[in-house]
Scaffold this motif. Structure first.
Motif, PDB file in Angstrom:
ATOM      1  N   GLY A 288      59.375  19.052  -1.464  1.00 16.91           N
ATOM      2  CA  GLY A 288      58.803  17.728  -1.667  1.00 16.91           C
ATOM      3  C   GLY A 288      58.288  17.147  -0.359  1.00 16.91           C
ATOM      4  N   ASP A 289      57.425  16.150  -0.467  1.00 12.06           N
ATOM      5  CA  ASP A 289      56.772  15.564   0.694  1.00 12.06           C
ATOM      6  C   ASP A 289      57.655  14.514   1.357  1.00 12.06           C
ATOM      7  N   LEU A 290      57.331  14.217   2.613  1.00  9.23           N
ATOM      8  CA  LEU A 290      57.985  13.129   3.336  1.00  9.23           C
ATOM      9  C   LEU A 290      56.985  12.550   4.324  1.00  9.23           C
ATOM     10  N   PHE A 291      56.972  11.222   4.405  1.00  9.46           N
ATOM     11  CA  PHE A 291      56.066  10.516   5.295  1.00  9.46           C
ATOM     12  C   PHE A 291      56.870   9.514   6.131  1.00  9.46           C
ATOM     13  N   LEU A 292      56.654   9.516   7.440  1.00 15.57           N
ATOM     14  CA  LEU A 292      57.290   8.559   8.339  1.00 15.57           C
ATOM     15  C   LEU A 292      56.273   8.099   9.373  1.00 15.57           C
ATOM     16  N   ARG A 293      56.285   6.816   9.697  1.00 14.53           N
ATOM     17  CA  ARG A 293      55.445   6.307  10.777  1.00 14.53           C
ATOM     18  C   ARG A 293      56.199   5.200  11.494  1.00 14.53           C
ATOM     19  N   VAL A 300      60.208   1.493  11.545  1.00 18.58           N
ATOM     20  CA  VAL A 300      59.945   2.792  10.936  1.00 18.58           C
ATOM     21  C   VAL A 300      59.746   2.600   9.436  1.00 18.58           C
ATOM     22  N   GLN A 301      58.617   3.089   8.943  1.00 13.65           N
ATOM     23  CA  GLN A 301      58.338   3.065   7.507  1.00 13.65           C
ATOM     24  C   GLN A 301      58.270   4.509   7.017  1.00 13.65           C
ATOM     25  N   GLY A 302      58.812   4.750   5.824  1.00 16.80           N
ATOM     26  CA  GLY A 302      58.765   6.110   5.324  1.00 16.80           C
ATOM     27  C   GLY A 302      59.164   6.226   3.876  1.00 16.80           C
ATOM     28  N   GLY A 303      59.114   7.449   3.380  1.00 13.46           N
ATOM     29  CA  GLY A 303      59.476   7.729   2.005  1.00 13.46           C
ATOM     30  C   GLY A 303      58.852   9.030   1.538  1.00 13.46           C
ATOM     31  N   PRO A 304      59.096   9.412   0.292  1.00  9.84           N
ATOM     32  CA  PRO A 304      58.580  10.679  -0.232  1.00  9.84           C
ATOM     33  C   PRO A 304      57.116  10.638  -0.640  1.00  9.84           C
ATOM     34  N   SER A 305      56.487   9.475  -0.558  1.00  6.86           N
ATOM     35  CA  SER A 305      55.070   9.352  -0.875  1.00  6.86           C
ATOM     36  C   SER A 305      54.382   8.563   0.234  1.00  6.86           C
ATOM     37  N   PRO A 306      53.062   8.669   0.368  1.00  7.04           N
ATOM     38  CA  PRO A 306      52.377   8.068   1.525  1.00  7.04           C
ATOM     39  C   PRO A 306      52.337   6.555   1.530  1.00  7.04           C
TER      40      PRO A 306
END
Length: 403
Positions: A288-293, A300-306
């Protein structure tokens, strides 16, 4: 349990979304040298000839599948190119050998193109009630898969598409789950003919590390709406909000006229008014995907979708140390050979983004990301920290794993 499926108008849409026409039983003369065609589909230097050979193999149906199995037995499942898998999924027919391969591929979590294989089963099950019943356990298995494409094709047929999903987490304990990934919601809406969900996606302008994923989502929604309504009402994805406002109103009126409901409202989805210094994107059909910025002040913002639904603030002292370490890191733009799963990383704004293949993430970068995970956990989000650690395992180099 009742089921509803896409209307006839969506046949054209399915072709556009998945390059698919409904698979029919394929036949081919046994005199064909299928081993030669499979080899050409997998290895020829020219893409056009690989694609042509892939279609030839798919048209062979059951007759060609022993050659495909022989190839993977010798060189491994991931030696198959996506074009060949998609060709078989699209037009390999409904023979037992083809169905058996598609099921085997869909069930193999290590196979790069398992979602394409599950799509092949879903397309056939959508067209034939007997196949819906036969593969119902397969679709049910993947309604909670971490990979959003797997969930999408599973949820299309695994349950009543007018509602979310009941999942048995323990004997007698049922929980209702809601699809939260915007990409999956749009793809499901296209498959099910949900014009209102598609209309919502039209005004998505969000990005992640410069990637306009919201615009792609909007374009997919417009394609689906055009198939459902028979017109795009002059709507253009590249137009400004002011320029396409009249066309958007016409689309809203057409949706209301078609389903007899109220006129859907427009909700523009845009990036937050923040500047991000860097981030990491992990795209994995396996985990599965992961996005962090992250921003300069440690948000920090993130989660499994963009859309990055989680937000945490790193303690200033911890974040200052992380930023100082990141500034000293140097990472090549290309790390390993990317075929399917991919990690994209930007540690510093003055450096280009780095692309990383599985087992190719250099040790210094892996160490820094593990420190970031520890900081996220310390900030009060162990779930997001755990997701980062778990997905990093696939990309950490052999040398870093040994530490």
């Amino acid at each position: 349990m009742s089921r509803t499926f896409p209307r006839p108008a969506l046949v054209a849409l399915l072709t556009c979304l998945t390059a698919t026409t409904a698979a029919q039983d394929a036949t081919a003369p046994n005199s064909e040298d299928w081993q030669k065609h499979v080899e050409r589909a997998c290895t020829h230097a020219r893409y056009g000839l690989r694609l042509s050979a892939s279609k030839k193999v798919a048209a062979g149906g059951d007759a060609a599948m022993p050659a495909v199995r022989a190839w993977t037995d010798k060189l491994g499942l991931n030696s198959l190119p996506v074009a060949l898998v998609e060709a078989i999924a699209d037009a390999g027919g409904n023979g037992e050998a083809v169905l058996g391969l598609l099921q085997q591929w869909a069930l193999d979590r290590d196979f790069y193109w398992r979602a394409q294989a599950l799509r092949g089963l879903a397309l056939r099950a959508h067209n034939e009630a007997a196949l819906r019943a036969k593969f119902a356990p397969v679709f049910a298995e993947f309604v909670e898969d971490p990979a959003w494409l797997m969930r999408t094709f599973a949820r299309w047929l695994a349950d009543d598409p007018t509602r979310d999903f009941d999942v048995e987490t323990a004997p007698g304990q049922i929980v209702r789950t809601v699809e939260s990934d915007p990409r999956a919601r749009t793809r499901l809406a296209a498959l099910r003919g949900n014009s209102r969900e598609l209309f919502t996606a039209l005004s998505d302008r969000r990005t992640f590390l410069g990637d306009p994923w919201g615009k792609r989502r909007a374009a997919e929604a417009l394609t689906a709406l055009t198939a459902l309504l028979g017109t795009d009402c002059g709507y253009r994805i590249d137009a400004t909000d002011q320029e396409h406002a009249p066309a958007r109103l016409r689309l809203a009126d057409a949706i209301a006229a078609k389903d007899g409901g109220s006129t859907p409202a427009t909700v523009t989805q845009a990036d937050p008014n923040l500047t991000f210094l860097g981030g990491i994107e992990i795209l994995s059909c396996k985990n599965g995907d992961l996005f962090l910025r992250w921003s300069a002040d440690g948000l920090v913002q993130g989660g499994p979708s963009p859309d990055c639904s989680h937000s945490r603030q790193i303690a200033p002292a911890h974040w200052t140390k992380l930023l100082r370490t990141a500034t000293a890191l140097e990472l090549p733009q290309e790390n390993g050979v990317v075929i399917c799963d991919k990690l994209r990383l930007q540690l510093r704004t003055d450096r280009p983004q780095a692309a990383v293949a599985p087992s190719a993430l250099p040790q210094p970068a892996a160490d820094w990301l593990k420190q970031l995970a520890a900081a996220i956990e310390e900030s009060g989000d162990p779930s997001l920290a755990g997701a980062l650690r778990q997905r990093l395992e696939q990309f950490v180099s052999i040398a870093a794993q040994a530490r």
